[in-house]
Design a protein around this motif. Structure first.
Motif, PDB file in Angstrom:
ATOM      1  N   ASN F 241       0.664  -1.143   0.012  1.00 39.72           N
ATOM      2  CA  ASN F 241      -0.027   0.007   0.075  1.00 39.72           C
ATOM      3  C   ASN F 241       0.859   1.258  -0.107  1.00 39.72           C
ATOM      4  O   ASN F 241       0.699   2.268  -0.902  1.00 39.72           O
ATOM      5  CB  ASN F 241      -0.906  -0.152   1.257  1.00 39.72           C
ATOM      6  N   ALA F 242       1.684   1.205   0.777  1.00 40.34           N
ATOM      7  CA  ALA F 242       2.730   2.486   0.910  1.00 40.34           C
ATOM      8  C   ALA F 242       3.368   2.628  -0.438  1.00 40.34           C
ATOM      9  O   ALA F 242       3.681   3.724  -0.601  1.00 40.34           O
ATOM     10  CB  ALA F 242       3.682   2.120   2.090  1.00 40.34           C
ATOM     11  N   SER F 243       3.866   1.408  -0.993  1.00 39.43           N
ATOM     12  CA  SER F 243       4.663   1.567  -2.045  1.00 39.43           C
ATOM     13  C   SER F 243       3.719   2.502  -3.416  1.00 39.43           C
ATOM     14  O   SER F 243       4.316   3.144  -3.935  1.00 39.43           O
ATOM     15  CB  SER F 243       4.889   0.493  -2.534  1.00 39.43           C
ATOM     16  N   ILE F 244       2.594   1.840  -3.262  1.00 38.98           N
ATOM     17  CA  ILE F 244       1.373   2.319  -4.419  1.00 38.98           C
ATOM     18  C   ILE F 244       1.435   4.050  -4.107  1.00 38.98           C
ATOM     19  O   ILE F 244       1.828   4.842  -5.066  1.00 38.98           O
ATOM     20  CB  ILE F 244       0.092   1.874  -4.186  1.00 38.98           C
TER      21      ILE F 244
ATOM     22  N   VAL G 193      -7.621  -2.325  -9.662  1.00 41.40           N
ATOM     23  CA  VAL G 193      -6.900  -0.729  -9.728  1.00 41.40           C
ATOM     24  C   VAL G 193      -5.515  -1.148  -9.171  1.00 41.40           C
ATOM     25  O   VAL G 193      -5.259  -1.842  -8.260  1.00 41.40           O
ATOM     26  CB  VAL G 193      -7.697   0.133  -9.055  1.00 41.40           C
ATOM     27  N   ASP G 194      -4.645  -0.146  -9.481  1.00 37.60           N
ATOM     28  CA  ASP G 194      -3.526  -0.174  -8.741  1.00 37.60           C
ATOM     29  C   ASP G 194      -3.218   1.146  -8.128  1.00 37.60           C
ATOM     30  O   ASP G 194      -2.162   2.064  -7.995  1.00 37.60           O
ATOM     31  CB  ASP G 194      -2.174  -0.230 -10.038  1.00 37.60           C
ATOM     32  N   LYS G 195      -4.179   1.640  -7.681  1.00 35.55           N
ATOM     33  CA  LYS G 195      -4.306   2.780  -6.627  1.00 35.55           C
ATOM     34  C   LYS G 195      -4.309   2.553  -5.400  1.00 35.55           C
ATOM     35  O   LYS G 195      -5.057   1.396  -4.995  1.00 35.55           O
ATOM     36  CB  LYS G 195      -5.245   3.812  -7.190  1.00 35.55           C
ATOM     37  N   ALA G 224      -6.800  -8.816  -2.042  1.00 38.52           N
ATOM     38  CA  ALA G 224      -6.196  -7.926  -2.718  1.00 38.52           C
ATOM     39  C   ALA G 224      -5.225  -6.949  -2.048  1.00 38.52           C
ATOM     40  O   ALA G 224      -5.415  -6.394  -0.718  1.00 38.52           O
ATOM     41  CB  ALA G 224      -7.136  -6.784  -3.503  1.00 38.52           C
ATOM     42  N   SER G 225      -3.761  -6.671  -2.442  1.00 36.12           N
ATOM     43  CA  SER G 225      -2.938  -6.097  -1.594  1.00 36.12           C
ATOM     44  C   SER G 225      -2.980  -4.768  -1.316  1.00 36.12           C
ATOM     45  O   SER G 225      -2.294  -4.150  -0.338  1.00 36.12           O
ATOM     46  CB  SER G 225      -1.571  -6.487  -2.472  1.00 36.12           C
ATOM     47  N   GLY G 226      -3.673  -3.874  -2.100  1.00 37.77           N
ATOM     48  CA  GLY G 226      -3.453  -2.282  -1.888  1.00 37.77           C
ATOM     49  C   GLY G 226      -4.625  -1.908  -1.102  1.00 37.77           C
ATOM     50  O   GLY G 226      -4.957  -0.620  -1.229  1.00 37.77           O
ATOM     51  N   VAL G 227      -5.361  -2.632  -0.197  1.00 33.46           N
ATOM     52  CA  VAL G 227      -6.548  -2.239   0.602  1.00 33.46           C
ATOM     53  C   VAL G 227      -6.131  -1.808   1.975  1.00 33.46           C
ATOM     54  O   VAL G 227      -5.509  -2.842   2.690  1.00 33.46           O
ATOM     55  CB  VAL G 227      -7.679  -3.449   0.534  1.00 33.46           C
TER      56      VAL G 227
END
Lengths: 248, 248, 248, 248, 248, 248, 248, 248
Positions: F241-244, G193-195, G224-227
């Motif tokens: 997340n931080a990398s994004i 998404v990649d946000k 999902a990794s970016g949550v």
């Protein structure tokens, strides 16, 4: 036994040795257990060929072997769930036809191969780490006489993987969805098919997954209407349920 | 009905119109429900005079009145638990002998006064705020035909108050302990008597009492050996249980 | 000791060596513990022959042996619960009459066999996997001086098995119902008997059984009125409670 | 360092090399961390002789040894809690004066013996199985410089045992009550003394004790007013707290 | 009363009307409650001037008035917690000196003003929404005879606000920290002072605060060593505890 | 592949070999997965160089090796989380450039070193016992192409330690806060920076920390506005997340 | 004030009235709060135009009006969350430019319109019943100076509705996903998404949704990794967080 | 629409106005939602006559009316669940054929009566207090085109009542079991039939029923193999699921 004593009673009535009033009274006091078995278990007697299921957890190898031996006398198929390799090896020595599914931890002995109905059960799983539940469900469904199609690693984080199998999923008669972590797959699949969806939360995950509780709650709250749920990691129960539906 | 058809069957056997084989087959297929009532409910028929209990929660006044009317036809005593004042007033108009315990929220109609056994039930409560459960238990125990001694406000924070009543407590045949908050009273009493102690956690408390869960867990983990537990605020269940024991 | 010093005090009063005011003061300051034991523990002194119970969990073999030795000096029967095989072997070397129930994990030394009352305790269990609790309850009930009838594998999923034992169950003075998973057996039995039912949830199950919580909640919410509950896997507590009731 | 640069700045102001405006700006931007230590840690510098405490859980033996070595340079007493025997042995090789309390799992190195205040801390425990927490509390209180009186096995199920020690309990300056299962001891003691009572729930128990939660909730809901609570099994925290109070 | 009858007994012994054996027997059977009050409640009789506390929750105005009247006969100060405005008004009509703290929901009647010790209690709160607990704690501390300094709105999200009061906090004899939501204030304060910190979680928050559980758990797990905890919203208990410490 | 068959279809339309109606029908029945990848996975194709992540838990060494081999064919960087030393050794034999972070339990193979953006991620942790999560986050952030600054042992019980690093923290583009026990660090940091704070509760603690639940709830209820939370011990997720954010 | 006294001190140093040693000592003892504000709040002073946020829950209308008046003196924008209509009306009488979002329960007064960055925040919600959280997030994001795109009713049970908005979602700089019941939407969007995705569980649902806990756990366990996740119903926190990211 | 534009594109390809490369690019960028509906919603288009379901909770009467009006344009049957009487009255004014089930809180408008399959759904409920869920399930099953047989008040505490209906239960194609409190009925029924059993826990009960959690857990742990579970009080979901099965 019961039948025999009833027979005697009726003969006594016939022969006039017992008045009808006395006979009525006696019948009323007949041991309940003898009376009722005919009715309650009527549906069981029709299920010839159905396997006897032994829940292997908390049972010693010796106990499992003994129960298996007793059940095989009745010419039944055998399914042992949550079985250790050790239990399998002991049974295998006696019954070389016994098979072990290491991932699913099942022992099966198939004395009579049941001919499955033309429809099939689809088993979906979110990730490869859910395979231990997939295999328990698979072995259960097979020995209960069902065709099964397995689709693994179709978690919602990469939803296109799911859509690639849409046709197979939508053409099943009943769908088993197995997922840990957030268990979202059940809702997504529930929204894509008009078949009964049986959701199995798995204990895959860590932290706030609480051993499968997160997935369980997720599935119970599914916004898709045709989803019902079984216990965490209960691949057997889901497949048993699916088999009943597949045979309807 | 069932008796009648059985009678006919036996007559047919006696008269030779029905072979014994046919009769056996027919009896086996007799509707289960008719067969079994004799046995299963045998113990119920002995409990003449026992009140019919109506759980008033989630029932309309109209429903409570209707059920009461139907039950009174059988000359039963009546106990309505969790009853509103409104329900009482409606019943009271029809049955002026009905009584209302406002704190315990019970309606009772005592058609036949049961003569209690010589022993008594002791009901203890930790605080005055637990009185709503005390009264439910009291009314239940009374209409089930028991002598009852109530001892209130003997919480463990002032343990000398409890000791003042030790003799009454120790001479009871069975003791009901009602407590909210930390529910410690059950363990202390359990250590002082050699009679069965039925513990009732109450929802009295706030914050980490979680509506009675703290007291419930406390009681389930009692280090005193003779304590068993019923549901939170279940004064009725405790008294019903105690009454069975008091009548042994 | 206390009695002795009190005697002296009274003699001093009698002999005029001590004024009444001084005596009053002294009595008030008597060590509490000496004063009160007569009253508080009066009921204990009547319970001659009752076993001393040692909770073996978190105790070393050495500690268990020492406590056992000390207690045997008082000619008591001994019951060690949750005892390891190792602890048993150490005790057995000293007391060859000691017995071990491997499934129930109990050690018993019966110095005096208590003559049981004419009534009996029925112990029911839903499945064979609940046997470890059954055996703990059984050994407890036996050493407390009770006749016991055990009925195992009568889970509600095959309810006819339960009915086969109805007579034995209904004729008991008190019934212990042991069940894991959904714990439904307690409610079914509670509806069939008019005796006190003590329900023991077991930790048998997986997933959403949460180590026995599902069965515990099920039993606490029983719709049958005469059911009370003890802690998960607490076969000892249930039997202790049942023994009190069986001796009433 | 900071002091040095501040000194320079003041000298520059004095010498007129720096205007007051510039000096103000500079001070405002001084590294925060240097500024504030004086104030925040002022109270710490007064606590000379206080042990440095190392929480040994999840630390390797190597890490514990290293931290110990570093801290001993400052001539501090050392307390390692939740320490393994292995960690002790490694430290003992370097510091032969190190002591290990096996039950309490503490390592102590006492370089300076603190003279305790005249008052004492009473540590009560419900059962012998709570001893591991008792010992952690005891070692903590001792190395922090306190007289301690331990009273074990005074659970509420045999409340006369508690009363036998009433005088010792009531004369303490602060009382630590350690109990698992239902934790009722805290409330009973809280009602008997007018000193601060620090309750420590322990994880002793099974089933619905939920690893100490039952005792924790019980203690938080204590009907006695002077009871505060620390984390489950936190003997260290209770003793640290009690020591602060004992030194007031 | 008890003293009187004991006196008589001693006189009878002295006068020879009662043998020593008979006297011993009689003393042993003296009502326990009379015997023990001297000892158990000894500490209570020393607490002259201490208020009688009435927990107002679930009590009717009428009950509160009656209890108040009875207690005032003993010339006690009165503190009613969780009191409604209606209850206050009823009491105020009878005792015009009664005061009501609307936010804290306390009624106080101060018949005797206790002279506080020279030290003071600091009450800190994270936010203005915690004021209802602050005020309950404040009124309790005041009527128990304490000087109190209140510091509100010093939550950790703006930690400089806390530091502004550091001196007042560090100079208190005991510190009460009141916080809802994540309750982090207790740990931060615990790390800044070397006085006992009593943490009160409040039910301020929503969602995953679960009515104060998040703050409660946070405080129980505080990494600062001198923190103990009371029940959610229990301002009274914290202040009572702090008052005991402040009077040591 | 899909593009190819679409191309053929269009050519057939162009060449008149396929009517528009037929073409429409065919397109409608195109395998869904082929159709949609262009759109759904468009963003994935842009993420060249991003590592493929393998969750090592519940995977055998053999499975991990196989997946790694397959992924390396695509010239990807590899990150295996929750990997055992055994799995590392097996991979290391095949790929000597593989690295293992023993504390963080990660295996990394960096085929292409990503050039990080000029900003950096700050990783803060309350204690040294949280290091296993710190290292997982660190390795994840590094292989995703980020500069990282680690600051450990800045728990709130000694808040001056945190302030010593204020500048480094406030200058980060995004801050990861890792803490167990009461997790208060997240709120304190959240109040000191105006950057996104990603909080990671850890399972460090005991008793009422409930395996990280206390820290989790604390962080979810943070009174600081810019804090969001990931699962307990989820260092990987926080860093991902931080990398994004760091690459925005 | 502080600056003034520092100034004086420096002047005294300059004028030789104060030795450097004395000055050093004095600075060290300066009230901490005055010293540190410059540094700690440095970042705050840069956030001119940022609204002051008032959490309206548990605040009276009078309190909200007073705080609003005080804050408006500083020419700030105002955001009141969880505000009642009554509070709005009182504020509206004083500040006719105040606006109320009835669904989102926010009051806003925008004295200075902040110019948003070119990127935008996407707010997604599973169902119309989640709108109350959507609106709180929307108003927060707007007054913090952001462009926002709202997409409602895209729950996973009809996943094609979500895909219809894929472009808008994928082009956002940060995505807020709001969902109750099983909260699966967060995982599905996180996979598309990649946000950064900020997930907000809502309390929409019944039964085993436990007031939003099911959705919360689901989101915390997202595959999902970016949550990352905020508290249940915390639309404000999600938008505040998203705004920080959108302004990076 | 989509079909139309695709048609145009193909025509342009055919006519040579569009190169194949351009066409490929365009198809790839076609609005996803248009592309995929054919596949995803194919099964929906087959379900003509199926009602549109509106979840009435948290919706205003106005919103419900508007959605109803919009849906009726498509000639659909309408089912509003969790609907208030007020909402019904508003709809009834517009559509006099609308019907309200007060207990089940459903509004139905049946434009097209679906002809049910020859088999039927059995709905069982433990008590009269579960009727609100029974009625929701009933109305749902009816409007989805099913024959339904309702059997109420067959709780396990009087198990003979259940057996009286055994034939009706065993002849159903699918059985819905609705029960609160301990939810034991699901297991008992599951053991008596070889049809799929869908269990619905209800929130009927108090104390440790925790709003239906006890029944939910009980059902999830059912020892009968063919039982699956839906959310607490989810009569709609159970009936929807049962209808799918009944139509297989």
């Amino acid at each position: 036994m019961c039948v025999h004593s009833l027979e005697k009673l009726l003969e006594a009535v016939k022969g006039g040795e017992l008045s009808i009033e006395e006979a009525l009274l006696k019948i009323k006091h007949y041991p309940f257990e003898d009376m009722e078995f005919a009715k309650i278990d009527h549906h069981r007697s029709l299920r010839v060929g159905y396997p006897e299921v032994i829940y292997g957890e908390r049972k010693t190898t010796e106990q499992i072997v003994q129960i298996t031996q007793k059940l095989l006398d009745k010419e039944n198929n055998i399914l042992v769930t949550r079985a250790s390799l050790e239990a399998y090896e002991a049974i295998h020595r006696l019954y070389p036809e016994a098979k072990y599914n290491e991932l699913g931890r099942t022992i099966t002995i198939e004395k009579e191969v049941l001919s499955p109905p033309p429809s099939y059960i689809a088993i979906l799983a979110a990730g490869t780490s859910d395979l231990y539940v997939v295999e328990e469900a698979y072995e259960t469904a097979k020995i209960l006489g069902n065709d099964v199609k397995k689709i693994v690693d179709v978690g919602v984080a990469g939803i296109h993987r799911l859509f690639a199998h849409l046709e197979v999923i939508q053409n099943a008669k009943v769908v088993i969805v197995i997922a840990g972590m957030e268990g979202a797959l059940a809702s997504v699949v529930g929204g894509l098919v008009d078949k009964p969806v049986i959701a199995v939360p798995t204990s895959v995950g860590y932290g706030a997954s609480f051993g499968g509780v997160a997935a369980l709650l997720s599935m119970l709250n599914s916004c898709a209407s045709g989803v019902s749920v079984v216990n965490i990691d209960n691949g057997f129960g889901a497949a048993y349920n699916a088999s009943i539906i597949n045979h309807l």
